[in-house]
Write a protein that holds these residues in place. Structure first.
Motif: not given
Ligand code: SF4
Lengths: 311, 154
Positions: B27-28, B31, B94-95, B124-126
């Protein structure tokens, strides 16, 4: 024979101790949550945790020694339950009192820690091994002040049994005030025995991922948790029996006072747990040897001098 | 055959005490912060009996975030296999559900369900902490329905 079995299995043995341990662990968690301004768990939470763990798959690591791995949790629980039989609950004498039961109790309470160490060692996992070594290092630091703090009141009372101490202090209740430093030392040192914050280094979830118990799952972990919860009850009862030996006449009144006393001790323990953070292992060792042990030593010397003056 | 009282007690325990372990599969970090947020005193997940555990051996629910990268693929599988049965997986973000903006990337194998089976998805992001809590509670009620439907083990 039947009566002894009843004592071991139902009251005050396994069944009562187990039930009281669940209640205790709930109150502990609830207090912890309330002190953090949370709502906290529901009243049946420890029971649900226990049942769930009982119903889960039990995994034994491939390289672990299977028999020892299974034996250790049972051993820890058995030692704690045996220790409970020597603690006075509703009257000033325990069920099986003898001269020296205080010492036997302390040794029985050391067994679970050794089981934790061996459990970590036999799991053959890196995290568990580090946790195990920490458990042992910690044992050598808190055990000395804890023993000295619990034996100091016994020295003054000139008796190595809990009932003898109670008899002495009920005739001289004011002497209990002298033992206040020992009480403080015992309360802090037993956080190490119970592996609670600030001395929860062997488990240290955030760095060791669960420490000594990393490889335990399912039923075996349930027994280990039960042993830890029971140990909390036994240690709280022991501290209350040594430092607050008040027993009103009558079994029911005595039982009520026992519950009250242990709850007060639990409150102090929960308070300590929630206002402190985990220390590092060398800080823990330094703290125990530099501050707790000398304080306990001073208490012992003071008690010996006082005994000489009184005699 | 109807379940006996012991099985029902264990079922009840399973519903009331889901312990989670959090795994970042790539994940970025958006989340992950939200998952950690859900565990703070403000949201107080211990109300539902949820505790965070450090080791997969103690946990029942694997909370996964992020698209699965080729680097974490085997590790994710390993962690999943280390968990004792019965176990559940919640994909947060969402990822984690589909691969999200990283889908089709040269180093990404897709959502969590491209590697291990997933029981609940939280888009959801996030994903917001409320959404995560909602997902876990829904998972538990779905579990209750499934437990009622399944026959006794004996
Ligand atoms: S859904 Fe959005 S916040 Fe969550 S890991 Fe993916 S890019 Fe990052």
């Amino acid at each position: 024979m039947l009566l002894a079995l009843f004592h071991i299995l139902i009251f005050p043995g396994m069944l009562f101790l187990g039930a009281y341990a669940l209640v205790f662990s709930f109150i502990d968690r609830k207090l912890y949550a309330r002190l953090q301004n949370r709502r906290g768990p529901r009243w049946y939470q420890p029971l649900a945790d226990f049942l769930k763990l009982l119903g889960k798959e039990t995994i034994i690591p491939e390289h672990a020694d299977k028999r020892v791995f299974v034996f250790l949790p049972v051993m820890a629980l058995a030692a704690v339950t045996a220790a409970y039989l020597y603690i006075p609950i509703w009257s000033s004498t325990s069920l099986y009192p003898f001269e020296g039961d205080l010492i036997v109790l302390l040794y029985l309470l050391t067994l679970p820690t050794l089981c934790f160490f061996l459990a970590g060692w036999y799991s053959t996992s890196v995290y568990a091994t580090i946790g195990a070594v920490r458990a042992l290092t910690q044992l050598f630091s808190y055990e000395v002040p804890l023993f000295m703090a619990l034996l100091a009141p016994a020295l003054l009372a000139d008796s190595w049994s809990l009932s003898g101490m109670t008899a002495y202090y009920s005739t001289h209740p004011l002497y209990l005030l002298i033992n206040i430093p020992a009480f403080l030392v015992a309360v802090i040192a037993c956080q190490g025995k119970l592996e609670r914050v600030p001395f929860d280094l062997p488990e240290a979830e955030t760095e060791l991922a669960g420490g000594t118990f990393v490889e335990y799952s399912g039923r075996l972990y349930a027994i280990f948790r039960m042993a830890i919860d029971c140990e909390l009850v036994v240690v709280a009862s022991l501290i209350s029996a040594v430092f607050l030996p008040f027993y009103p006449a009558g079994a029911w009144a005595g039982f009520g006072v026992y519950i009250l006393k242990t709850l007060v001790i639990l409150f102090i323990l929960a308070l300590l747990r929630s206002i402190m953070a985990r220390v590092r292992i060398e800080q823990m060792v330094a703290f125990c040897w530099k501050y707790l042990t000398p304080l306990a030593l001073i208490q012992i010397i003071a008690n010996l001098l006082l005994k000489g003056v009184l005699a | 055959m109807a379940k006996n009282i012991l099985e029902r007690a264990v079922d009840w325990g399973r519903r009331k005490s889901p312990w989670i372990i959090h795994f970042n599969a790539g994940a970025c970090n958006g989340c992950d912060i939200e998952v950690v947020d859900a565990l703070t005193p403000r949201y107080d997940l211990e109300r539902f009996g949820i505790l965070q555990q450090g080791t997969p051996r103690h946990s029942d629910v694997l909370v996964c975030t992020g698209a699965v990268t080729l680097q974490t693929r085997d590790r994710l599988k390993q962690i999943y296999e280390q968990m004792p049965e019965p176990k559940f997986v919640v994909a947060v973000g969402t990822c984690a559900c589909t691969g999200g903006i990283f889908d089709g990337c040269y180093c990404v194998s897709g959502g969590i369900d491209s590697v291990i089976p997933v029981d609940a998805y939280v888009p959801g992001c996030a994903a917001r902490p409320e959404a995560i809590i909602d997902a876990v509670v829904k998972l538990l009620s779905a579990l209750e329905a499934a437990q009622k439907a399944e026959p006794s083990e004996q």
